[in-house]
Design an enzyme around this catalytic site. Structure first.
Site, mmCIF file in Angstrom:
data_model
loop_
_atom_site.group_PDB
_atom_site.id
_atom_site.type_symbol
_atom_site.label_atom_id
_atom_site.label_comp_id
_atom_site.label_asym_id
_atom_site.label_seq_id
_atom_site.Cartn_x
_atom_site.Cartn_y
_atom_site.Cartn_z
ATOM 1 N N GLU A 177 0.396 4.881 8.915
ATOM 2 C CA GLU A 177 0.274 5.129 10.356
ATOM 3 C C GLU A 177 1.472 5.864 10.966
ATOM 4 O OE1 GLU A 177 -2.631 1.350 11.431
ATOM 5 O OE2 GLU A 177 -0.592 1.350 12.195
ATOM 6 N N GLU A 365 -7.366 -0.455 6.586
ATOM 7 C CA GLU A 365 -7.084 -1.612 7.446
ATOM 8 C C GLU A 365 -8.195 -1.767 8.463
ATOM 9 O OE1 GLU A 365 -3.365 -1.854 9.538
ATOM 10 O OE2 GLU A 365 -2.187 -1.278 7.773
#
Length: 458
Positions: A177, A365
């Site tokens: 991320e 995720e």
């Protein structure tokens, strides 16, 4: 399986997603390992950030966290009992290179060798993330992600990881991320290292994009047969109203949150047409950078939890766009004040499928934090089970509609340290009593174990 448990009604089974679909759980080093100063481990930016008053909810920290460093065997055995075949975890840069570069920690190498070997002993496939936000503080003192020298620092780190673990680790992710660690850490200052402003954000973005591709090339050179990916946070962006200003604001937010890191890696450059301020990145670019941003990843990991609703705002610099909090919109929310919106995952799978150069998409995720309570030795968390099933249904719908998506990792295996939010948000399939470190499989974890076990008739 930990104990007998009858799963809630659910029409799908693992086989419905395809025989090669990957099922797993995700974690991150600083959030679970603890042992922050054991042996010769160095100080990370998060070790420093948590020590400053006001940065973390209730003054909490990750110095012990889930004590995975000492309890990894217990946790991996629990994964095995829960039929979880794939384990995504990150390596701590400062556990391997205490000062970021230079001396190698033999103790750190040995620890991750033990974790990897124990996974393989119990037929659990390790998926390694190279960078999950815990930059060595020694490098941050030299500018961290704002210093172009990080390309050399990162290359040294990646080569060490490839040489140390590449004989057994076949699945790698370069960055976790990058929009979050650059945006929250180098623009808003709410995550480590706590820097603010465009002068920090723009160089950090550009250097992260370059390192994302550089890390891929280093791994490809060292481990030609490895599966190499990287991961992106992403959310469906909706405009608050159908007014032109709100629609434009949503387009800008989408470019910043969902397109900023994937498009340079595909050779498309930065989305400056939607966010003109990104043109200022040119100040940090060199002649070959547009080419050096590109890497042909084997897979892209998308990490989706919610959607964001955006409205126009004159008061927000550069973007003139503001997120409308979920708690202000009369929708179902989690303890993170994130809307429960399963169609967001379908939308993101579709968005990334639209990039024709992407070979494979894996949901690396997805999960939710709710107000879990341990009562009489049990955690009844039906909201999380319902959440996971609803998002899995969106993955299956995407597959039926011809979209490629070939894996799903729950965030997270255990409750853990949730960055600036501390320990209040509990995302785990497994409840952790942070005083005693006792693990208790929640009802959602029991359901996931039964669901995965049905693959092989267990």
């Amino acid at each position: 399986m930990p104990e007998n448990f009858e799963p809630p009604l659910f029409n799908l089974r693992p086989r419905d997603f395809g025989k090669d679909f990957v099922w797993g759980v995700s974690t991150a080093a600083y959030q679970i390992e603890g042992a922050h100063d054991i042996h010769d481990k160095g100080v990370s930016i998060w070790d420093r950030f948590v020590s400053k008053k006001g940065n973390i909810s209730q003054g909490q920290h990750g110095r012990i966290a889930c004590d995975f460093y000492h309890r990894y065997q217990e946790d991996i055995l629990l994964m095995k009992a829960m039929n979880i075949p794939h384990f995504r975890f990150s390596l701590s840069w400062t556990r391997l290179l205490p000062d970021g570069i230079g001396n190698v920690s033999e103790e750190g190498i040995a620890f991750y060798n033990r974790v990897i070997d124990f996974c393989l002993e119990y037929d659990i496939t390790p998926w390694v993330t190279l960078y999950h936000w815990d930059l060595p503080h020694a490098l941050e003192k030299k500018g961290g992600w704002t210093n172009r020298d990080i390309l050399g620092w990162f290359e040294t780190y990646v080569r060490l990881c490839a040489e140390s673990f590449g004989d057994r680790v076949k699945h790698w992710m370069i960055l976790n991320e990058p929009m979050v660690f650059t945006g929250a850490g180098y623009f808003l200052g709410v995550h480590a290292p706590g820097r603010k402003g465009l002068k920090n954000f723009l160089p950090a973005v550009h250097h992260a994009v370059l390192c994302q591709a550089l890390g891929g090339r280093v791994l490809r050179d060292a481990l030609p047969d490895a599966m190499i990916g990287t991961t992106f946070s992403c959310s469906r962006i909706s405009s608050f109203t159908d007014r032109t200003k709100d629609i434009k604001a949503a387009e800008k937010a989408d470019a910043l949150l969902n397109r900023l890191f994937i498009e340079p890696s595909l050779g498309m450059g930065y989305p400056t047409e939607s966010v003109p301020v990104l043109q200022k990145i040119e100040k940090y670019q060199k002649t070959e950078d547009s080419k050096d941003c590109i890497f042909d990843f084997d897979f892209i990991g998308i990490q989706n939890y919610t959607r964001e609703v955006v409205r126009h705002s004159y008061t927000v610099p550069y973007l003139h766009a503001k997120i409308v909090k979920a708690s202000q919109r009369n929708v179902k929310i989690t303890t993170m004040d994130w809307e429960v919106h399963p169609p967001s995952l379908y939308a993101m799978i579709g968005k990334f499928n639209a990039y024709k150069k992407i070979k494979k998409i894996i949901v690396t995720e997805n999960g939710a934090a709710f107000e879990d309570r341990l009562q009489n030795g049990k955690v009844t968390d039906s909201e999380r089970t319902t959440y996971i099933k609803a998002y899995l249904e969106q993955i299956h719908k995407a597959q039926k509609d011809g979209l490629k998506v070939s894996g799903y990792f729950v965030w997270s295996f255990t409750d853990n340290f949730e960055w600036a939010e501390g320990y209040r948000p509990r995302f785990g399939l497994v409840y952790v009593d942070f005083d005693s470190q006792k693990r208790t499989v929640k009802d959602s974890g029991k359901w996931y174990a039964c669901f995965l076990g049905s693959q092989n008739g267990r």
